[in-house]
Motif scaffolding. Structure first.
Motif, PDB file in Angstrom:
ATOM      1  N   CYS A 163       0.836  -1.206   0.000  1.00 57.62           N
ATOM      2  CA  CYS A 163       0.000   0.000   0.000  1.00 57.62           C
ATOM      3  C   CYS A 163       0.869   1.254   0.000  1.00 57.62           C
ATOM      4  O   CYS A 163       0.569   2.228  -0.696  1.00 57.62           O
ATOM      5  CB  CYS A 163      -0.916   0.011   1.216  1.00 57.62           C
ATOM      6  N   ILE A 168      -1.668   3.517  -1.810  1.00 59.08           N
ATOM      7  CA  ILE A 168      -3.078   3.130  -1.689  1.00 59.08           C
ATOM      8  C   ILE A 168      -3.503   3.287  -0.235  1.00 59.08           C
ATOM      9  O   ILE A 168      -2.768   2.897   0.673  1.00 59.08           O
ATOM     10  CB  ILE A 168      -3.259   1.654  -2.128  1.00 59.08           C
TER      11      ILE A 168
ATOM     12  N   PHE B   3      -2.062   7.955  -8.797  1.00 57.31           N
ATOM     13  CA  PHE B   3      -2.364   6.528  -8.850  1.00 57.31           C
ATOM     14  C   PHE B   3      -2.017   5.977 -10.225  1.00 57.31           C
ATOM     15  O   PHE B   3      -2.063   6.690 -11.219  1.00 57.31           O
ATOM     16  CB  PHE B   3      -3.848   6.298  -8.585  1.00 57.31           C
ATOM     17  N   CYS B  28      -7.109  -2.721  -1.499  1.00 51.81           N
ATOM     18  CA  CYS B  28      -8.296  -1.858  -1.488  1.00 51.81           C
ATOM     19  C   CYS B  28      -9.399  -2.474  -2.333  1.00 51.81           C
ATOM     20  O   CYS B  28      -9.150  -3.403  -3.112  1.00 51.81           O
ATOM     21  CB  CYS B  28      -7.974  -0.446  -1.958  1.00 51.81           C
ATOM     22  N   ASN B  31      -8.916  -2.352  -6.199  1.00 49.95           N
ATOM     23  CA  ASN B  31      -7.971  -3.350  -6.722  1.00 49.95           C
ATOM     24  C   ASN B  31      -8.576  -4.750  -6.665  1.00 49.95           C
ATOM     25  O   ASN B  31      -8.375  -5.556  -7.581  1.00 49.95           O
ATOM     26  CB  ASN B  31      -6.669  -3.325  -5.909  1.00 49.95           C
TER      27      ASN B  31
END
Lengths: 192, 144
Positions: A163, A168, B3, B28, B31
């Motif tokens: 992450c 993320i 991103f 997440c 994803n």
């Protein structure tokens, strides 16, 4: 148009961006630039720079130019497709031999020590920008190479670290308060 | 830092091993949804890579069908993990005959124990014990 002509690239989203000069042969790694060369006049391209319309830094664009210049002798993906079409698109023995040769060449690119040096001084942000630029210009070998490097970075890392690397927000992480609330709900529903 | 677009994330996923793909899935919801939606494509791409690296022979559903237990799909991460686990182990052992025993390997894994267990036959829910697998032997069964 002369084969050794240089093309100019400029990031139009950034007014202060500098102009990059690349050999035409090297720039033809990009399918986008190849298409532009087919459809625009020599005179136009001599006067104007080819616009890059993505928000990336000059350093990333310079890196991409450096990569295509170094690997300018590598067979272009479009050439391979064109050769295949010329031969009627049949899977003969000769075609298979050629394909194997091409694959070998691309594998050589990925395994080349020059690429390790190329990516050695690159941080994660720059690596993303190079990947996004390569994707925008449709330079497949560089795209594959960047993905391979990012995959190497991610490999065998715990989820929290993945992450952090990919920036993320972890949505599946449960805070202590949420955990306590869930536990209370389970006790209330099933053990009362 | 921005991103990565979904198409680039999928390109990266194609180059990861299954445990890393699963780790990436659980980062997440977006994803998870993306990778789950493209599971078949990712697995097919990995099969092609296995084939091109000469680490695996050509596959077809007909070949795998008799050995498949109910609930296991051909283009799934579970199956890919079994195959890659098999080829990795064989590569480490220096055995380049590679996945010739992969079908029996899958069968052994699915039967949970490596000893004498009834062989799965057919894809339905009904399990018919037709023969037993001896440890170390390769299955020679043909499709009915």
């Amino acid at each position: 148009m002369a084969a050794n002509q240089t093309l100019r690239l400029q990031n139009m989203l950034n007014p202060e961006s500098r102009v990059f000069e690349v050999d035409r042969v090297a720039a033809e790694h990009s399918t986008v630039i190849r298409t532009i060369l087919e459809h625009f006049d020599e005179s136009y391209l001599a006067e104007n720079a080819i616009p890059i319309l993505i928000d990336v830094s000059d350093d990333a664009l310079a890196k991409v130019c450096e990569w295509v210049t170094h690997w300018k002798d590598l067979p272009k993906a479009a050439d391979v497709v064109a050769d295949y079409s010329k031969q009627g698109g049949t899977h003969g023995t000769a075609n298979k031999a050629e394909e194997t040769e091409e694959e070998g060449t691309e594998n050589d690119v990925i395994d080349s020590p020059w690429n390790v040096v190329f990516f050695s001084g690159v941080d994660a942000k720059m690596l993303y920008e190079i990947l996004i630029t390569a994707n925008y210009l449709d330079i497949k070998p560089l795209c594959n190479l960047c993905c391979e490097f990012i995959a190497t970075i991610i490999r065998d890392k715990p989820i929290e670290e993945v992450c952090n690397i990919l920036c993320i927000d972890m949505e599946f992480t449960i805070t202590p308060e949420q955990g306590a609330a869930i536990r209370d709900k389970i006790i209330r529903d099933y053990y009362r | 830092m921005s991103f990565l677009p979904p198409e680039l994330l999928l390109l990266i996923v194609e180059k990861l091993d299954v445990p890393d793909i699963v780790a990436l899935m659980f980062t997440c919801r977006a994803n998870y949804g993306l990778i789950k939606a493209y599971e078949q494509s990712i697995v097919k791409a990995r099969f092609c890579r296995l084939e091109s690296s000469h680490a695996f022979f050509s596959y077809s559903w007909d070949m795998w069908d008799p050995w498949f237990p109910p609930g296991l799909r051909l283009h799934s991460f579970e199956f890919l993990e079994m195959l890659e686990g098999g080829t990795r182990g064989r590569r480490a052992a220096g055995d380049l005959r590679l996945a010739l025993g992969c079908a029996s390997y899958v069968n052994k894994l699915c039967s949970k124990e490596l000893g004498n267990q009834p062989k799965w036959k057919g894809r339905g829910n009904k399990v018919e014990p037709t023969e037993t697998i001896q440890p170390g032997s390769q299955s020679q069964s043909k499709r009915p």
